[in-house]
Write a protein that holds these residues in place. Structure first.
Motif, PDB file in Angstrom:
ATOM      1  N   ARG A 122       0.870  -1.188   0.000  1.00  0.00           N
ATOM      2  CA  ARG A 122       0.000   0.000   0.000  1.00  0.00           C
ATOM      3  C   ARG A 122       0.899   1.229   0.000  1.00  0.00           C
ATOM      4  N   GLU A 124       1.535   5.543  -0.545  1.00  0.00           N
ATOM      5  CA  GLU A 124       1.083   6.935  -0.616  1.00  0.00           C
ATOM      6  C   GLU A 124       2.321   7.809  -0.765  1.00  0.00           C
ATOM      7  N   GLN A 131      -1.222  14.824  -1.569  1.00  0.00           N
ATOM      8  CA  GLN A 131      -1.013  13.380  -1.535  1.00  0.00           C
ATOM      9  C   GLN A 131      -1.270  12.790  -2.914  1.00  0.00           C
ATOM     10  N   PHE A 133      -1.733   8.750  -4.909  1.00  0.00           N
ATOM     11  CA  PHE A 133      -1.882   7.311  -4.742  1.00  0.00           C
ATOM     12  C   PHE A 133      -1.808   6.646  -6.108  1.00  0.00           C
ATOM     13  N   HIS A 140     -11.165   0.993  -6.472  1.00  0.00           N
ATOM     14  CA  HIS A 140     -10.460   1.678  -5.387  1.00  0.00           C
ATOM     15  C   HIS A 140     -11.445   2.610  -4.691  1.00  0.00           C
TER      16      HIS A 140
END
Length: 203
Positions: A122, A124, A131, A133, A140
């Motif tokens: 996972r 980030e 941020q 991703f 998602h």
């Protein structure tokens, strides 16, 4: 869950919220990214790199186990750090200082994030303010607050669908587009990547 924070060389806004979030993370740094550990006031487990961008004062001020890499190599210090994170069994990786600053570094960090995601980690990326991703094939979900601004970017091309936003999107093939920039969440959003790969960018 094995959580690693990887400190990279881009800009990072250090806040109390970020310091609190890093509780339970093991910190590793690539070269000049180690300066963020000083700003955060947190210890480093490993400081890796060829140290060509770390000034002498930083190397003196920051006590941390160091691993020196050769300057003539076919990978960046950041890539070497990502590989080490995989060797350490990372299940969650927070890439600090991964966005902003030099465009070439930001794009390289996004590629490294996909490399991690493709191995089940996972991921980030953040500069402490925004941020990002990496999104692989499949659904998602993101629990965004109402009014949160975001962009959904094909990277470099993807078939994407979106629900829960001010401007939803039916399954649509996209590449090099401004169509999915500057959207707003109405609450939690759902993204489907039906082909290719994409990046969700929160700002």
């Amino acid at each position: 869950m094995k959580r690693l924070a990887l400190l990279l060389g881009g800009p990072l806004l250090t806040t109390e919220a970020l310091k609190e979030r890093l509780s339970g993370y093991r910190l590793l740094a690539a070269d000049s990214g180690a300066r963020h550990a000083l700003a955060l006031g947190l210890p480093l487990e490993l400081w890796l790199g060829d140290f060509d961008s770390s000034p002498p004062w930083l190397r003196e001020a920051l006590p941390a186990p160091k691993e020196t890499l050769p300057r003539e190599k076919d990978q960046t210090d950041g890539e070497a750090l990502v590989r080490r994170a995989l060797e350490l069994g990372a299940e969650e990786a927070l890439l600090l200082g991964a966005l902003g600053g030099r465009l070439d570094h930001t794009l390289a960090h996004l590629e490294l994030a996909f490399h991690l995601a493709e191995r089940g980690v996972r991921v980030e990326l953040t500069d402490g303010l925004t941020q990002a991703f990496p999104l692989l094939l499949g659904p998602h979900a993101f629990p965004l607050a109402k009014g949160r601004s975001f962009s959904l970017l094909p990277f470099p091309e993807a078939t994407l669908a979106l629900e829960g936003a001010r401007w939803n999107l039916p399954p649509t093939p996209l590449k090099a587009t401004t169509l999915t920039l500057e959207n707003q969440a109405l609450g939690p959003i759902r993204v489907w990547v039906e082909g290719g790969r994409a990046v969700l960018y929160l700002f």
